[in-house]
Design a protein around this motif. Structure first.
Motif, PDB file in Angstrom:
ATOM      1  N   PRO A   1      -7.423  -5.517   1.826  1.00  0.00           N
ATOM      2  CA  PRO A   1      -8.392  -4.814   0.979  1.00  0.00           C
ATOM      3  C   PRO A   1      -7.785  -4.134  -0.238  1.00  0.00           C
ATOM      4  O   PRO A   1      -8.474  -3.361  -0.912  1.00  0.00           O
ATOM      5  CB  PRO A   1      -8.957  -3.770   1.946  1.00  0.00           C
ATOM      6  N   LEU A   2      -6.518  -4.381  -0.558  1.00  0.00           N
ATOM      7  CA  LEU A   2      -5.902  -3.751  -1.719  1.00  0.00           C
ATOM      8  C   LEU A   2      -6.507  -4.273  -3.021  1.00  0.00           C
ATOM      9  O   LEU A   2      -6.831  -5.456  -3.132  1.00  0.00           O
ATOM     10  CB  LEU A   2      -4.399  -4.017  -1.742  1.00  0.00           C
TER      11      LEU A   2
ATOM     12  N   ASP B   1     -10.501   0.039 -12.076  1.00  0.00           N
ATOM     13  CA  ASP B   1     -11.383  -0.776 -11.237  1.00  0.00           C
ATOM     14  C   ASP B   1     -11.802  -2.085 -11.899  1.00  0.00           C
ATOM     15  O   ASP B   1     -12.108  -3.060 -11.222  1.00  0.00           O
ATOM     16  CB  ASP B   1     -12.650   0.016 -10.872  1.00  0.00           C
ATOM     17  N   THR B   2     -11.836  -2.113 -13.221  1.00  0.00           N
ATOM     18  CA  THR B   2     -12.408  -3.250 -13.934  1.00  0.00           C
ATOM     19  C   THR B   2     -11.353  -3.969 -14.763  1.00  0.00           C
ATOM     20  O   THR B   2     -10.585  -3.339 -15.485  1.00  0.00           O
ATOM     21  CB  THR B   2     -13.546  -2.787 -14.860  1.00  0.00           C
TER      22      THR B   2
ATOM     23  N   ILE C   1      -5.700 -13.057  -6.257  1.00  0.00           N
ATOM     24  CA  ILE C   1      -4.854 -11.965  -5.793  1.00  0.00           C
ATOM     25  C   ILE C   1      -5.639 -11.005  -4.914  1.00  0.00           C
ATOM     26  O   ILE C   1      -5.160 -10.571  -3.855  1.00  0.00           O
ATOM     27  CB  ILE C   1      -4.228 -11.218  -6.991  1.00  0.00           C
ATOM     28  N   ASP C   2      -6.845 -10.684  -5.318  1.00  0.00           N
ATOM     29  CA  ASP C   2      -7.655  -9.760  -4.522  1.00  0.00           C
ATOM     30  C   ASP C   2      -7.992 -10.351  -3.158  1.00  0.00           C
ATOM     31  O   ASP C   2      -8.074  -9.628  -2.159  1.00  0.00           O
ATOM     32  CB  ASP C   2      -8.932  -9.395  -5.275  1.00  0.00           C
ATOM     33  N   ARG C   3      -8.182 -11.665  -3.093  1.00  0.00           N
ATOM     34  CA  ARG C   3      -8.483 -12.294  -1.804  1.00  0.00           C
ATOM     35  C   ARG C   3      -7.255 -12.273  -0.901  1.00  0.00           C
ATOM     36  O   ARG C   3      -7.355 -11.931   0.283  1.00  0.00           O
ATOM     37  CB  ARG C   3      -8.939 -13.735  -2.015  1.00  0.00           C
ATOM     38  N   PHE C   4      -6.096 -12.602  -1.437  1.00  0.00           N
ATOM     39  CA  PHE C   4      -4.885 -12.643  -0.620  1.00  0.00           C
ATOM     40  C   PHE C   4      -4.435 -11.254  -0.173  1.00  0.00           C
ATOM     41  O   PHE C   4      -3.880 -11.104   0.918  1.00  0.00           O
ATOM     42  CB  PHE C   4      -3.749 -13.327  -1.374  1.00  0.00           C
TER      43      PHE C   4
ATOM     44  N   ARG D   1       0.833  -1.204   0.000  1.00  0.00           N
ATOM     45  CA  ARG D   1       0.000   0.000   0.000  1.00  0.00           C
ATOM     46  C   ARG D   1       0.865   1.250   0.000  1.00  0.00           C
ATOM     47  O   ARG D   1       0.630   2.201  -0.762  1.00  0.00           O
ATOM     48  CB  ARG D   1      -0.936   0.005   1.208  1.00  0.00           C
ATOM     49  N   ALA D   2       1.893   1.251   0.836  1.00  0.00           N
ATOM     50  CA  ALA D   2       2.770   2.416   0.931  1.00  0.00           C
ATOM     51  C   ALA D   2       3.549   2.635  -0.360  1.00  0.00           C
ATOM     52  O   ALA D   2       3.674   3.773  -0.842  1.00  0.00           O
ATOM     53  CB  ALA D   2       3.733   2.245   2.107  1.00  0.00           C
ATOM     54  N   LEU D   3       4.069   1.561  -0.949  1.00  0.00           N
ATOM     55  CA  LEU D   3       4.834   1.701  -2.189  1.00  0.00           C
ATOM     56  C   LEU D   3       3.942   2.116  -3.358  1.00  0.00           C
ATOM     57  O   LEU D   3       4.374   2.874  -4.237  1.00  0.00           O
ATOM     58  CB  LEU D   3       5.556   0.402  -2.513  1.00  0.00           C
ATOM     59  N   HIS D   4       2.722   1.625  -3.387  1.00  0.00           N
ATOM     60  CA  HIS D   4       1.780   2.028  -4.434  1.00  0.00           C
ATOM     61  C   HIS D   4       1.567   3.540  -4.395  1.00  0.00           C
ATOM     62  O   HIS D   4       1.575   4.212  -5.443  1.00  0.00           O
ATOM     63  CB  HIS D   4       0.455   1.288  -4.252  1.00  0.00           C
ATOM     64  N   ALA D   5       1.410   4.078  -3.196  1.00  0.00           N
ATOM     65  CA  ALA D   5       1.251   5.534  -3.057  1.00  0.00           C
ATOM     66  C   ALA D   5       2.556   6.263  -3.391  1.00  0.00           C
ATOM     67  O   ALA D   5       2.557   7.283  -4.080  1.00  0.00           O
ATOM     68  CB  ALA D   5       0.807   5.863  -1.638  1.00  0.00           C
TER      69      ALA D   5
END
Length: 275
Positions: free
Chosen positions: A69-70, A86-87, A63-66, A42-46
């Motif tokens: 909430p990212l 988003d899609t 991937i979304d499950r693991f 999360r921090a690196l994405h920002a």
């Protein structure tokens, strides 16, 4: 081989998942996500202005499950599907894999321990629990795919996968690098498997850096021996500004990045050779 490069805000970061961010597990669903990984991503994405993507053979739902909430930018199924916002969209027309799926399922029924994974654009046959059946799995899939046009057989770590020909992680990375926020940056790709070599080739052709996790021959310029060490490198790349927004995991001492005990090399300027 060079030490790990220093990650900066001028980079675009592409990360494989299994065997790279996480240790491998006997079955795909048994993978465990280390504490601290999600806050680090999360921090690196920002920090990178959104220029961080997961490039994986897994379906997006995994991937979304693991990483919940990212919901990071994602090239899933080796690049058969892309998600920049988003899609997710299909990057290819999925091949007709019914004969391959039927053959894989029939083989798995005769040999408990084999695992068939049906994806939107491929069929994977996992034999990690019974590796002596590798040749049988290979022959079965090779025979079944003879009646299917436009497909190829991809080898991974204890997995064989029939997918659309020409779909690979290198193409996915090249496509992402033409889109905002990745365009104009220096790409870095980290992977662990032979399926990641196409990604290594792509980033090197674009003037970027490639990092191989684990042992084995590779064209990558850099090597990191374990996923824990890779997570330590990622954690160390966080700036104080982004780090302050995420609490350090209790298993990591303040000021000591995760993986430091696993032999993470000191980060040096690009091009400095290992001594």
């Amino acid at each position: 081989m060079q030490l790990l490069p220093q990650l900066t805000t001028a980079h675009a970061l592409f990360l494989d998942f299994d065997g790279t961010l996480t240790e491998l597990a006997p079955r795909p669903e048994a993978v465990r996500v280390a504490s601290g990984l999600i806050p680090t991503l999360r921090a690196l994405h920002a920090q990178l202005g959104g220029a961080l993507a997961i490039v994986t053979g897994r379906p997006e739902v995994d991937i979304d499950r693991f990483l919940a909430p990212l919901r990071l930018p994602l090239a899933s199924e080796h690049g058969a599907r892309y998600r920049l916002s988003d899609t997710a969209i299909s990057a290819i027309e999925p091949p007709g894999l019914a004969p391959v799926l039927h053959a894989a399922q029939a083989l798995a029924e005769r040999h408990p321990g084999l695992l068939v994974e049906q994806k939107s654009a491929s069929v994977a046959l996992h034999y990690r629990l019974i590796p002596h059946l590798e040749s049988l799995c290979h022959d079965t899939l090779s025979h079944a795919m003879q009646g299917v046009e436009g497909v190829e057989l991809l080898r991974g770590k204890c997995v064989l996968e029939v997918k659309a020909r020409g779909v690979h992680k290198g193409q996915a990375i090249s496509d992402f690098m033409r889109q905002s926020p990745f365009a104009g940056r220096t790409p870095v790709f980290v992977g662990d498997d032979v399926t990641d070599e196409a990604g290594f080739a792509a980033v090197q052709a674009l003037g970027g850096w490639s990092i191989k996790v684990g042992e084995g021959p590779t064209m990558a310029q850099h090597r990191c021996m374990t996923p824990a060490a890779l997570r330590g490198w990622l954690s160390a790349a966080r700036t104080p500004a982004t780090t302050s927004h995420a609490r350090a995991p209790s298993s990591v001492r303040p000021g000591v990045p995760e993986g430091a005990h696993a032999g993470v090399p000191a980060m040096n300027p690009p091009g400095e050779q290992e001594r």
